[in-house]
Motif scaffolding. Structure first.
Motif, mmCIF file in Angstrom:
data_model
loop_
_atom_site.group_PDB
_atom_site.id
_atom_site.type_symbol
_atom_site.label_atom_id
_atom_site.label_comp_id
_atom_site.label_asym_id
_atom_site.label_seq_id
_atom_site.Cartn_x
_atom_site.Cartn_y
_atom_site.Cartn_z
ATOM 1 N N THR A 93 8.829 1.975 -7.290
ATOM 2 C CA THR A 93 8.184 2.299 -6.201
ATOM 3 C C THR A 93 8.042 1.277 -5.130
ATOM 4 O OG1 THR A 93 6.942 4.147 -7.500
ATOM 5 C CG2 THR A 93 6.073 3.660 -5.054
ATOM 6 N N LEU A 94 7.527 -0.076 -5.819
ATOM 7 C CA LEU A 94 7.388 -0.920 -4.703
ATOM 8 C C LEU A 94 8.531 -1.436 -4.155
ATOM 9 C CD1 LEU A 94 4.659 -3.026 -6.600
ATOM 10 C CD2 LEU A 94 4.077 -1.616 -4.682
ATOM 11 N N THR A 95 9.601 -1.436 -4.892
ATOM 12 C CA THR A 95 11.064 -1.772 -4.364
ATOM 13 C C THR A 95 11.756 -1.159 -3.336
ATOM 14 O OG1 THR A 95 11.616 -2.813 -6.726
ATOM 15 C CG2 THR A 95 13.299 -2.206 -5.156
ATOM 16 N N GLY A 96 11.238 0.270 -3.351
ATOM 17 C CA GLY A 96 11.472 1.245 -2.281
ATOM 18 C C GLY A 96 10.695 1.176 -0.970
ATOM 19 N N LEU A 97 9.559 0.423 -1.075
ATOM 20 C CA LEU A 97 8.970 0.053 0.318
ATOM 21 C C LEU A 97 9.383 -0.858 0.989
ATOM 22 C CD1 LEU A 97 5.282 0.845 -1.325
ATOM 23 C CD2 LEU A 97 6.774 2.598 -0.004
ATOM 24 N N GLN A 98 10.414 -0.619 1.880
ATOM 25 C CA GLN A 98 10.934 -1.755 2.535
ATOM 26 C C GLN A 98 10.670 -2.361 3.627
ATOM 27 O OE1 GLN A 98 13.675 -3.116 1.236
ATOM 28 N NE2 GLN A 98 14.077 -1.810 -0.522
ATOM 29 N N ASP A 99 9.425 -1.584 4.515
ATOM 30 C CA ASP A 99 9.092 -1.901 5.837
ATOM 31 C C ASP A 99 7.809 -2.217 6.002
ATOM 32 O OD1 ASP A 99 8.442 0.534 5.390
ATOM 33 O OD2 ASP A 99 8.887 1.376 7.304
ATOM 34 N N ALA A 100 7.283 -2.288 4.753
ATOM 35 C CA ALA A 100 5.863 -2.545 4.772
ATOM 36 C C ALA A 100 5.277 -4.072 4.511
ATOM 37 C CB ALA A 100 4.997 -1.672 3.678
ATOM 38 N N LYS A 101 4.617 -4.542 5.169
ATOM 39 C CA LYS A 101 3.993 -5.846 5.094
ATOM 40 C C LYS A 101 2.793 -5.863 4.339
ATOM 41 C CE LYS A 101 2.017 -10.023 7.223
ATOM 42 N NZ LYS A 101 1.949 -10.590 8.654
ATOM 43 N N ASN A 102 1.718 -5.197 4.117
ATOM 44 C CA ASN A 102 0.537 -5.025 3.348
ATOM 45 C C ASN A 102 0.627 -3.811 2.617
ATOM 46 O OD1 ASN A 102 -0.218 -7.487 4.020
ATOM 47 N ND2 ASN A 102 -1.305 -6.697 5.815
ATOM 48 N N ILE A 103 -0.112 -3.408 1.328
ATOM 49 C CA ILE A 103 0.012 -2.316 0.879
ATOM 50 C C ILE A 103 -1.518 -2.281 0.414
ATOM 51 C CG2 ILE A 103 0.567 -3.396 -1.364
ATOM 52 C CD1 ILE A 103 2.003 -0.812 -2.150
ATOM 53 N N SER A 104 -2.084 -1.088 0.539
ATOM 54 C CA SER A 104 -3.393 -0.551 0.089
ATOM 55 C C SER A 104 -3.400 0.013 -1.258
ATOM 56 C CB SER A 104 -4.113 0.366 1.145
ATOM 57 O OG SER A 104 -4.427 -0.376 2.399
ATOM 58 N N ILE A 105 -4.497 -0.300 -2.203
ATOM 59 C CA ILE A 105 -4.399 0.152 -3.437
ATOM 60 C C ILE A 105 -5.651 0.921 -3.665
ATOM 61 C CG2 ILE A 105 -4.287 -0.389 -5.844
ATOM 62 C CD1 ILE A 105 -2.079 -2.557 -5.214
#
Length: 366
Positions: free
Chosen positions: A77-89
């Motif tokens: 999933t993280l590999t597929g998120l190409q354009d995001a700088k930050n991620i919220s969990i």
């Protein structure tokens, strides 16, 4: 649990941790990665009970918590998120909820209470070694370890000390590689045998850091840590072969040859080698002849004469071509020295003027 962190850093760490996760269907919790938010960090832990690792990365934590999610699903999933700088969990109905500016993902979770703890070893004086030296030592020999688990003592890398040197050794009974690394911070410690599979993962984790690594061992386990990374591995409880006794002290024939000339000749000869990858060495010092030849009834045959400095007795002997090529990438010098002691005896290879790496390979008699 609620936090925000840099997506690329999380992706990098989860990718390393995911390779540690177990593949057993009987213990599905081992297929997962444990995430723990606390203070100003997010901890990422994985183990297959043979090797375990825990990383810490900076995070903006709003609410501490723990959750366990399938490692492969999180990593992909993280590999597929190409354009995001930050991620919220966040947690959503006890499942992991990931969100970026343009995406939201929910991943089914495991009960975190079932996730195993990692062993902690702190007995005795630690060994401290720069990560680059540890990586070089392990990488220089691991290709010689047995790929079969029938004899776990040789499906491994043996590490021990001699004075201010740390020695790394591996063998599969047909060949042996030994690498000496000088390390002034070395304390004497009993030899340890680390399973090859764990060595591969340790190298993958530490190869890109310049930190010093602190290592503690006991009879069953080792732990190593640096910066915000903790690694633990099972140790083989056995005896590594007394390999020193098979390393020849003298020789009857010697070749000094340019490494690249040898590599080129071996690569061509391999095309025409048989199913055992047999390559014949013809060494006639008096005639100043060093010839490599191979023959395959289905493909053809090849002969290459190589310029070299020769001394000693005439010799014709065969070796596994691949075994020789494997070691040459770990010799930094331009010239290599090959020494022989007649038919049916092993050959040694080392860089000219360098005693830090020694390779020994048995001949093919058939």
């Amino acid at each position: 649990m609620k936090l925000e962190c840099v997506k690329d850093k999380l992706k990098e760490i989860v990718s390393l941790a995911e390779k540690i996760t177990g593949r057993s269907q009987g213990l599905p919790i081992l297929q997962s990665i444990l995430l723990t938010s606390e203070g100003k960090t997010l901890k990422i832990r994985a183990t297959n009970l043979d090797i375990g690792v825990e990383f810490e990365i900076p995070a903006k934590v709003e609410k501490k918590g723990t959750i366990s999610v399938p490692g492969s699903i999180l990593s992909n999933t993280l590999t597929g998120l190409q354009d995001a700088k930050n991620i919220s969990i966040d947690l959503l109905n006890n499942n992991l909820f990931l969100s970026t500016e343009h995406t939201s993902t929910t991943i089914k979770s495991f009960q975190p209470d079932d996730f195993p703890t990692l062993p902690v070893v702190k007995e005795g004086e630690p060994v401290i070694i720069p990560a680059k030296k540890l990586t070089e030592g392990l990488r220089s020999v691991l290709f010689s370890a047995s790929s079969s688990d029938i004899k776990p003592e040789i499906a491994s890398v043996f590490i021990h000390t001699e004075g201010e040197y740390i020695l790394f050794t591996a063998t599969d009974s047909f060949r042996l590689a030994e690498k000496k690394i000088q390390n002034k911070k070395t304390n004497e410690f009993p030899g340890i045998i680390i399973p090859l599979k764990n060595v591969v993962e340790i190298v993958r984790i530490i190869e890109n850091t310049n930190e010093d690594i602190t290592i503690h061992t006991n009879k069953n386990q080792l732990s190593m840590y640096y910066d915000s990374v903790y690694i633990t591995s099972r140790i083989i409880n056995g005896i590594f072969p007394d390999y020193k006794q098979i390393i020849p002290k003298t020789y009857t024939t010697e070749i000094i040859v340019l490494k690249q000339d040898l590599i080129n000749a071996l690569k061509v000869s391999n095309i025409f080698s048989d199913k055992f990858h047999k390559t014949n060495f013809v060494i006639h010092p008096q005639d100043k002849l060093f010839e490599i030849n191979t023959q395959n009834a289905d493909v053809g045959e090849n002969m290459t004469k190589i310029d070299a400095a020769l001394s000693g007795d005439l010799l014709e002997i065969g070796f596994n071509n691949k075994y020789i090529l494997d070691c040459l990438q770990f010799i930094k010098e331009d010239s290599v020295v090959m020494q022989f002691n007649g038919e049916n005896k092993p050959m040694t290879i080392r860089g000219l003027g360098d005693n830090s790496f020694l390779y020994l390979v048995m001949p093919i008699n058939k």
